[in-house]
Design a protein around this motif. Structure first.
Motif, PDB file in Angstrom:
ATOM      1  N   ARG A  56       5.769   4.447 -13.140  1.00  0.00           N
ATOM      2  CA  ARG A  56       5.435   3.277 -13.969  1.00  0.00           C
ATOM      3  C   ARG A  56       6.692   2.639 -14.566  1.00  0.00           C
ATOM      4  O   ARG A  56       6.821   1.422 -14.598  1.00  0.00           O
ATOM      5  CB  ARG A  56       4.440   3.674 -15.066  1.00  0.00           C
ATOM      6  N   THR A  57       7.632   3.457 -15.000  1.00  0.00           N
ATOM      7  CA  THR A  57       8.886   2.943 -15.559  1.00  0.00           C
ATOM      8  C   THR A  57       9.683   2.198 -14.488  1.00  0.00           C
ATOM      9  O   THR A  57      10.183   1.094 -14.728  1.00  0.00           O
ATOM     10  CB  THR A  57       9.736   4.097 -16.138  1.00  0.00           C
ATOM     11  N   GLN A  58       9.785   2.801 -13.293  1.00  0.00           N
ATOM     12  CA  GLN A  58      10.518   2.165 -12.190  1.00  0.00           C
ATOM     13  C   GLN A  58       9.871   0.837 -11.802  1.00  0.00           C
ATOM     14  O   GLN A  58      10.562  -0.146 -11.548  1.00  0.00           O
ATOM     15  CB  GLN A  58      10.560   3.099 -10.970  1.00  0.00           C
ATOM     16  N   LYS A  59       8.540   0.817 -11.755  1.00  0.00           N
ATOM     17  CA  LYS A  59       7.825  -0.418 -11.428  1.00  0.00           C
ATOM     18  C   LYS A  59       8.121  -1.497 -12.464  1.00  0.00           C
ATOM     19  O   LYS A  59       8.403  -2.643 -12.113  1.00  0.00           O
ATOM     20  CB  LYS A  59       6.306  -0.185 -11.397  1.00  0.00           C
ATOM     21  N   SER A  60       8.042  -1.122 -13.717  1.00  0.00           N
ATOM     22  CA  SER A  60       8.266  -2.088 -14.798  1.00  0.00           C
ATOM     23  C   SER A  60       9.670  -2.682 -14.721  1.00  0.00           C
ATOM     24  O   SER A  60       9.844  -3.909 -14.820  1.00  0.00           O
ATOM     25  CB  SER A  60       8.044  -1.402 -16.144  1.00  0.00           C
ATOM     26  N   LEU A  61      10.666  -1.829 -14.555  1.00  0.00           N
ATOM     27  CA  LEU A  61      12.052  -2.305 -14.447  1.00  0.00           C
ATOM     28  C   LEU A  61      12.231  -3.184 -13.209  1.00  0.00           C
ATOM     29  O   LEU A  61      12.891  -4.229 -13.260  1.00  0.00           O
ATOM     30  CB  LEU A  61      13.018  -1.125 -14.406  1.00  0.00           C
ATOM     31  N   ALA A  62      11.651  -2.763 -12.104  1.00  0.00           N
ATOM     32  CA  ALA A  62      11.780  -3.529 -10.867  1.00  0.00           C
ATOM     33  C   ALA A  62      11.105  -4.888 -10.981  1.00  0.00           C
ATOM     34  O   ALA A  62      11.661  -5.902 -10.557  1.00  0.00           O
ATOM     35  CB  ALA A  62      11.177  -2.734  -9.704  1.00  0.00           C
ATOM     36  N   TYR A  63       9.909  -4.919 -11.571  1.00  0.00           N
ATOM     37  CA  TYR A  63       9.202  -6.196 -11.724  1.00  0.00           C
ATOM     38  C   TYR A  63       9.995  -7.175 -12.583  1.00  0.00           C
ATOM     39  O   TYR A  63      10.037  -8.369 -12.306  1.00  0.00           O
ATOM     40  CB  TYR A  63       7.808  -5.994 -12.310  1.00  0.00           C
ATOM     41  N   GLN A  64      10.644  -6.661 -13.631  1.00  0.00           N
ATOM     42  CA  GLN A  64      11.466  -7.540 -14.476  1.00  0.00           C
ATOM     43  C   GLN A  64      12.609  -8.146 -13.673  1.00  0.00           C
ATOM     44  O   GLN A  64      12.885  -9.336 -13.770  1.00  0.00           O
ATOM     45  CB  GLN A  64      12.013  -6.770 -15.681  1.00  0.00           C
ATOM     46  N   LYS A  65      13.290  -7.333 -12.884  1.00  0.00           N
ATOM     47  CA  LYS A  65      14.396  -7.834 -12.064  1.00  0.00           C
ATOM     48  C   LYS A  65      13.892  -8.802 -10.995  1.00  0.00           C
ATOM     49  O   LYS A  65      14.493  -9.845 -10.763  1.00  0.00           O
ATOM     50  CB  LYS A  65      15.157  -6.680 -11.410  1.00  0.00           C
ATOM     51  N   LEU A  66      12.799  -8.434 -10.339  1.00  0.00           N
ATOM     52  CA  LEU A  66      12.257  -9.283  -9.285  1.00  0.00           C
ATOM     53  C   LEU A  66      11.772 -10.619  -9.834  1.00  0.00           C
ATOM     54  O   LEU A  66      11.912 -11.645  -9.168  1.00  0.00           O
ATOM     55  CB  LEU A  66      11.118  -8.565  -8.548  1.00  0.00           C
ATOM     56  N   LYS A  67      11.221 -10.600 -11.015  1.00  0.00           N
ATOM     57  CA  LYS A  67      10.732 -11.836 -11.627  1.00  0.00           C
ATOM     58  C   LYS A  67      11.860 -12.859 -11.740  1.00  0.00           C
ATOM     59  O   LYS A  67      11.696 -14.027 -11.407  1.00  0.00           O
ATOM     60  CB  LYS A  67      10.143 -11.528 -13.005  1.00  0.00           C
ATOM     61  N   GLY A  68      13.029 -12.404 -12.158  1.00  0.00           N
ATOM     62  CA  GLY A  68      14.178 -13.298 -12.255  1.00  0.00           C
ATOM     63  C   GLY A  68      14.688 -13.738 -10.890  1.00  0.00           C
ATOM     64  O   GLY A  68      15.006 -14.908 -10.671  1.00  0.00           O
ATOM     65  N   LEU A  69      14.740 -12.799  -9.945  1.00  0.00           N
ATOM     66  CA  LEU A  69      15.250 -13.108  -8.613  1.00  0.00           C
ATOM     67  C   LEU A  69      14.322 -14.031  -7.829  1.00  0.00           C
ATOM     68  O   LEU A  69      14.772 -14.824  -7.001  1.00  0.00           O
ATOM     69  CB  LEU A  69      15.454 -11.819  -7.810  1.00  0.00           C
ATOM     70  N   LEU A  70      13.032 -13.925  -8.086  1.00  0.00           N
ATOM     71  CA  LEU A  70      12.057 -14.682  -7.306  1.00  0.00           C
ATOM     72  C   LEU A  70      11.550 -15.931  -8.029  1.00  0.00           C
ATOM     73  O   LEU A  70      10.656 -16.607  -7.526  1.00  0.00           O
ATOM     74  CB  LEU A  70      10.877 -13.781  -6.924  1.00  0.00           C
ATOM     75  N   ALA A  71      12.130 -16.255  -9.163  1.00  0.00           N
ATOM     76  CA  ALA A  71      11.695 -17.429  -9.920  1.00  0.00           C
ATOM     77  C   ALA A  71      11.691 -18.709  -9.085  1.00  0.00           C
ATOM     78  O   ALA A  71      10.748 -19.497  -9.182  1.00  0.00           O
ATOM     79  CB  ALA A  71      12.555 -17.600 -11.174  1.00  0.00           C
ATOM     80  N   PRO A  72      12.685 -18.947  -8.214  1.00  0.00           N
ATOM     81  CA  PRO A  72      12.650 -20.168  -7.392  1.00  0.00           C
ATOM     82  C   PRO A  72      11.427 -20.250  -6.470  1.00  0.00           C
ATOM     83  O   PRO A  72      10.950 -21.335  -6.171  1.00  0.00           O
ATOM     84  CB  PRO A  72      13.939 -20.098  -6.571  1.00  0.00           C
ATOM     85  N   LEU A  73      10.899 -19.118  -6.049  1.00  0.00           N
ATOM     86  CA  LEU A  73       9.719 -19.122  -5.180  1.00  0.00           C
ATOM     87  C   LEU A  73       8.466 -19.567  -5.925  1.00  0.00           C
ATOM     88  O   LEU A  73       7.545 -20.100  -5.323  1.00  0.00           O
ATOM     89  CB  LEU A  73       9.476 -17.736  -4.581  1.00  0.00           C
ATOM     90  N   LYS A  74       8.448 -19.345  -7.209  1.00  0.00           N
ATOM     91  CA  LYS A  74       7.286 -19.719  -8.013  1.00  0.00           C
ATOM     92  C   LYS A  74       6.997 -21.210  -7.865  1.00  0.00           C
ATOM     93  O   LYS A  74       5.858 -21.630  -7.717  1.00  0.00           O
ATOM     94  CB  LYS A  74       7.547 -19.363  -9.476  1.00  0.00           C
ATOM     95  N   TYR A  75       8.054 -22.018  -7.867  1.00  0.00           N
ATOM     96  CA  TYR A  75       7.909 -23.458  -7.707  1.00  0.00           C
ATOM     97  C   TYR A  75       7.354 -23.802  -6.323  1.00  0.00           C
ATOM     98  O   TYR A  75       6.425 -24.588  -6.184  1.00  0.00           O
ATOM     99  CB  TYR A  75       9.258 -24.141  -7.930  1.00  0.00           C
ATOM    100  N   LEU A  76       7.898 -23.151  -5.294  1.00  0.00           N
ATOM    101  CA  LEU A  76       7.439 -23.392  -3.927  1.00  0.00           C
ATOM    102  C   LEU A  76       5.980 -23.022  -3.759  1.00  0.00           C
ATOM    103  O   LEU A  76       5.184 -23.762  -3.191  1.00  0.00           O
ATOM    104  CB  LEU A  76       8.296 -22.598  -2.939  1.00  0.00           C
ATOM    105  N   LEU A  77       5.608 -21.852  -4.276  1.00  0.00           N
ATOM    106  CA  LEU A  77       4.236 -21.364  -4.104  1.00  0.00           C
ATOM    107  C   LEU A  77       3.226 -22.191  -4.879  1.00  0.00           C
ATOM    108  O   LEU A  77       2.044 -22.180  -4.553  1.00  0.00           O
ATOM    109  CB  LEU A  77       4.158 -19.893  -4.486  1.00  0.00           C
ATOM    110  N   SER A  78       3.665 -22.916  -5.886  1.00  0.00           N
ATOM    111  CA  SER A  78       2.729 -23.743  -6.651  1.00  0.00           C
ATOM    112  C   SER A  78       2.169 -24.886  -5.804  1.00  0.00           C
ATOM    113  O   SER A  78       1.127 -25.439  -6.119  1.00  0.00           O
ATOM    114  CB  SER A  78       3.408 -24.285  -7.911  1.00  0.00           C
ATOM    115  N   PHE A  79       2.833 -25.215  -4.698  1.00  0.00           N
ATOM    116  CA  PHE A  79       2.349 -26.262  -3.822  1.00  0.00           C
ATOM    117  C   PHE A  79       1.254 -25.787  -2.876  1.00  0.00           C
ATOM    118  O   PHE A  79       0.564 -26.579  -2.264  1.00  0.00           O
ATOM    119  CB  PHE A  79       3.494 -26.829  -2.960  1.00  0.00           C
ATOM    120  N   LEU A  80       1.101 -24.474  -2.740  1.00  0.00           N
ATOM    121  CA  LEU A  80       0.131 -23.936  -1.778  1.00  0.00           C
ATOM    122  C   LEU A  80      -1.247 -23.805  -2.346  1.00  0.00           C
ATOM    123  O   LEU A  80      -1.601 -23.587  -3.350  1.00  0.00           O
ATOM    124  CB  LEU A  80       0.615 -22.591  -1.241  1.00  0.00           C
TER     125      LEU A  80
END
Length: 180
Positions: free
Chosen positions: A156-180
């Protein structure tokens, strides 16, 4: 628009292109074929044919478009072939839908999104990357803990830390996916 002209006339340039495009294009082909081994075979065949032809591409975007279109056509030809019809009679396919532009573009976006996701996962520390990968493969926290020989709390700790990092790294995709 990218103006850098990809150099696929030399082996190093073609190898770099292969390493970049192969994973997402295999995912893309699998959306048509629902068989990863056959998808990989078709993608490899396309790469070989393109290497032999040595076409000139104006930029990276036209290169990617050419590969995706060529792989799509090879997948559709495979699905229409007698060979496929004799080995997989139980899987009805909707070729009309799969030949549509909408389906094609949706599958490109899906493949590119997966590629970006796995690229981001590969930047994580090894243990976090493994936890997230197993989680994406529908492993439960208990199963991940057992597989990696760690406690569920650590998972659970590893998931939480990973999700925080991924959220920042994948922020540009959020904009792209909003069009779908």
């Amino acid at each position: 628009m990218s103006t850098n002209k990809p150099n696929i006339t030399n082996l190093e340039g073609f190898k770099a292109l292969f390493e970049t495009l192969y994973p997402p294009i295999c995912i893309f082909a699998n959306k048509y074929l629902n068989d990863m081994d056959t998808s990989k075979d078709i993608v490899q065949e396309v790469f070989i044919k393109i290497w032999q032809k040595q076409p000139v591409f104006l930029n990276h975007n036209t290169t990617k478009a050419y590969f995706y279109t060529t792989v799509k056509n090879h997948c559709l030809n495979y699905l229409k072939s007698k060979h496929y019809k004799t080995i997989d009679n139980n899987a009805p396919i909707d070729l009309v839908m799969q030949q549509s532009e909408d389906y094609f573009f949706t599958q490109i976006v899906t493949a590119e999104t997966y590629a970006q996701l796995y690229k981001a996962i590969n930047t994580l520390p090894k243990k976090s990357a493994k936890v997230i990968t197993l989680s994406l493969n529908n492993y439960t926290t208990s199963e991940i803990a057992e597989e990696l020989n760690i406690t569920p709390s650590t998972v659970r700790t590893q998931k939480s830390l990973a999700y925080q990092k991924l959220k920042g790294l994948l922020a540009p995709l959020k904009y792209l996916l909003s069009f779908l």
